[in-house]
Design an enzyme around this catalytic site. Structure first.
Site, PDB file in Angstrom:
ATOM      1  N   SER A 196       1.778 -80.980  26.582  1.00 32.93           N
ATOM      2  CA  SER A 196       1.316 -81.155  25.200  1.00 32.93           C
ATOM      3  C   SER A 196       2.412 -81.249  24.139  1.00 32.93           C
ATOM      4  O   SER A 196       2.121 -81.469  22.970  1.00 32.93           O
ATOM      5  CB  SER A 196       0.340 -80.040  24.815  1.00 32.93           C
ATOM      6  OG  SER A 196      -0.895 -80.254  25.437  1.00 32.93           O
ATOM      7  N   LYS A 237       2.022 -76.114  14.087  1.00 30.59           N
ATOM      8  CA  LYS A 237       0.805 -76.409  14.850  1.00 30.59           C
ATOM      9  C   LYS A 237      -0.213 -75.307  14.603  1.00 30.59           C
ATOM     10  O   LYS A 237       0.135 -74.118  14.623  1.00 30.59           O
ATOM     11  CB  LYS A 237       1.152 -76.514  16.347  1.00 30.59           C
ATOM     12  CG  LYS A 237      -0.004 -76.955  17.235  1.00 30.59           C
ATOM     13  CD  LYS A 237       0.448 -77.156  18.686  1.00 30.59           C
ATOM     14  CE  LYS A 237      -0.697 -77.616  19.571  1.00 30.59           C
ATOM     15  NZ  LYS A 237      -0.269 -77.856  20.971  1.00 30.59           N
ATOM     16  N   SER A 262      -1.711 -82.112  23.347  1.00 37.02           N
ATOM     17  CA  SER A 262      -2.546 -81.643  22.249  1.00 37.02           C
ATOM     18  C   SER A 262      -1.807 -81.598  20.911  1.00 37.02           C
ATOM     19  O   SER A 262      -2.438 -81.499  19.869  1.00 37.02           O
ATOM     20  CB  SER A 262      -3.064 -80.239  22.585  1.00 37.02           C
ATOM     21  OG  SER A 262      -1.976 -79.315  22.665  1.00 37.02           O
TER      22      SER A 262
END
Length: 500
Positions: free
Chosen positions: A190, A85, A166
């Site tokens: 998330s 990420k 997210s």
């Protein structure tokens, strides 16, 4: 050399890749090449990666193959290429938090979590897209464009769907077989909500279990890194590699890392599973309610006793979260001022204050600006006690609710999200509707508890639904074991039909 073709290799998860590389069924380089090809082929359609790093994946794979050839011991993640990420600092590779304000920023240091994964033998396929500064539930706030879920509704419509947020780049990439696993971060859901939206598994460990050092901060008292993968076993393997005490993070837990993979056991005899009555909300989606009932039956079948529990302050969790998280964000994001690194917008004849304003106006997206404004307001003189102090008191009450519930049970079962994936653009005009996506995920984050989403089946539109298991602090094993019991009974094998 392998008999598997490259699509066969990309169907393998963490445990299978590690085992195949160790036994010589195929090489780590073959695995990396197969996933690199998938990443490149899907990028235009899914936009899951901000930067692809095929060379890094190959280099790490070559190192693993060389170690194996010499008969040296291999790490927990040896030969497994993963997605990172783009919130984790990676030496020499752009790290942006999906924001224009950090575009072009190349760290000279490595986050603790990513360094641990590389030490364990993992390789990096690239930096994954996300909601800007991890603020969002649909991956529509990224400066680098929306991530598109590989799933489609079965009604014949081709509306692009949200992969959740997210960590939407992570969830889309795993579901589309662009990587076997990826890192995620979870501030208010998330990791769990995107896992539910895309039919994968993800766990947010106890707050402090994984170091936050080198991870771009959103809300420091909530942010926690965790693994996202195809199944519970893969999450257990990866979490072992990621977790551990870090003296560079003042909130890091100084505890040994348990052997979660070895401890996996789907027999829940003697365990109590709490069902929080406050989570049964009016107008609840019928498919979500049915999957919850299925989950209760599966855990009963695994030997667990079902217990009715109460979490009375649940209804205050979301409002409290949307005061605390923006308040911490407004403090954390003050460092992006155009002076030290990242974007600098310097209008002609401007002074320092003008530069701050211009840089932030150009660099931050609308959702980030909205949360900074909310956060700055609730921290301002005259409002601090009315909002922030009250929200912190509510947070304490929510943690106490969980502590009292856990006197009656070992884990809690709830839906992960109130619905299946929605179409991109469907909720963007109404921030409150978007924030409600976090309604089941936020309480565990406020209390700092480990929580996991496991695929439970498909809704009537053919889209994945997830079940959430919440555990006591430090009891990731209990969460993983309950997750494994659900996984074995749900027998979820659905995957998106390839259209990209």
């Amino acid at each position: 050399m392998t008999d598997l073709n490259s699509s066969g290799l990309t169907d393998l998860g963490v445990a299978a890749i590690r085992s195949g590389v160790a036994s010589g069924d195929f090489t780590a380089v073959e695995v990396a090449e197969a996933f690199n090809a998938n990443v490149a082929a899907a990028q235009d359609a899914l936009n899951a990666f901000i930067v692809a790093t095929p060379d890094r994946a190959i280099e790490a794979a070559q190192a693993v193959d060389a170690k194996r050839a010499k008969g040296e011991a291999l790490g927990k993640m040896a030969g497994v290429p993963i997605g990172m990420k783009d919130l984790f600092a990676t030496v020499g590779v752009q790290t942006t938090a999906a924001s224009h304000i950090l575009e072009g920023f190349t760290p000279q240091y490595e986050s603790t979590v990513s360094a641990k994964l590389w030490d364990a033998g993992a390789g990096m396929l690239g930096k994954l897209n996300l909601d800007q500064f991890a603020m969002g539930s649909s991956n529509e706030t990224s400066y680098f464009g929306n991530v598109v879920s590989p799933w489609r509704r079965n009604d014949g419509g081709n509306a692009p769907l949200a992969p959740g947020g997210s960590s939407g780049g992570s969830s889309a990439a795993i579901a589309a077989r662009l990587c076997p696993a990826a890192t995620g971060t979870d501030t208010g859901g998330s990791i769990r909500q995107p896992a539910a939206f895309t039919g994968i598994t993800g766990i947010k460990p106890t707050y402090g279990r994984c170091s936050r050092w080198g991870v771009v901060a959103f809300a420091s008292s909530l942010d926690q890194a965790g693994p996202m993968a195809r199944d519970v076993t893969d999450c257990a393997i990866m979490l072992e590699a990621m977790a551990g005490f870090d003296p560079k993070d003042s909130t890091s837990l100084n505890l040994p890392v348990p052997e979660w993979e070895k401890g996996l056991n789907a027999d829940l005899s003697g365990k109590g599973v709490g069902i929080p009555r406050e989570y049964r909300m009016d107008g609840m989606d019928a498919d979500v309610a049915k999957s919850w009932d299925d989950g209760i039956a599966w855990l009963k079948d695994a030997g667990a006793t079902i217990v009715d529990v109460s979490l009375p302050h649940t209804k205050y969790a979301l409002p409290a979260y949307y005061i605390i998280a923006p308040a911490e964000a407004s403090s954390n994001l003050a460092r992006y001022d155009g002076v030290r690194y990242g974007l600098r917008d310097l209008p002609d004849g401007s002074n320092l204050q003008d530069m701050y304003a211009a840089t932030r106006a150009a660099g931050f997206g609308a959702e980030v600006r909205r949360r900074i404004l909310i956060g700055t307001y609730v921290l301002s003189a005259g409002f601090y006690d009315a909002y922030y102090t009250q929200a912190q008191k509510v947070r304490t009450l929510i943690a106490r609710d969980f502590a009292q519930a856990f006197e009656q049970c070992d884990v809690i079962l709830a839906p992960t999200a109130p619905s299946a994936a929605f179409a991109l653009g469907e909720n963007t005009e109404d921030p409150l509707k978007m924030y409600l996506n976090d309604v089941f995920a936020v309480p565990a984050s406020l209390a700092g508890l480990p929580a996991m989403s496991v695929p439970a089946g498909l809704n009537r539109e053919g889209l994945p639904l997830g079940l959430q298991i919440i555990g006591k602090a430090f009891d990731e094993q209990g969460v993983l074991n309950a997750g494994l019991a659900i996984e074995q009974r749900a027998n979820f094998t659905a995957r998106p039909g390839k259209w990209w």
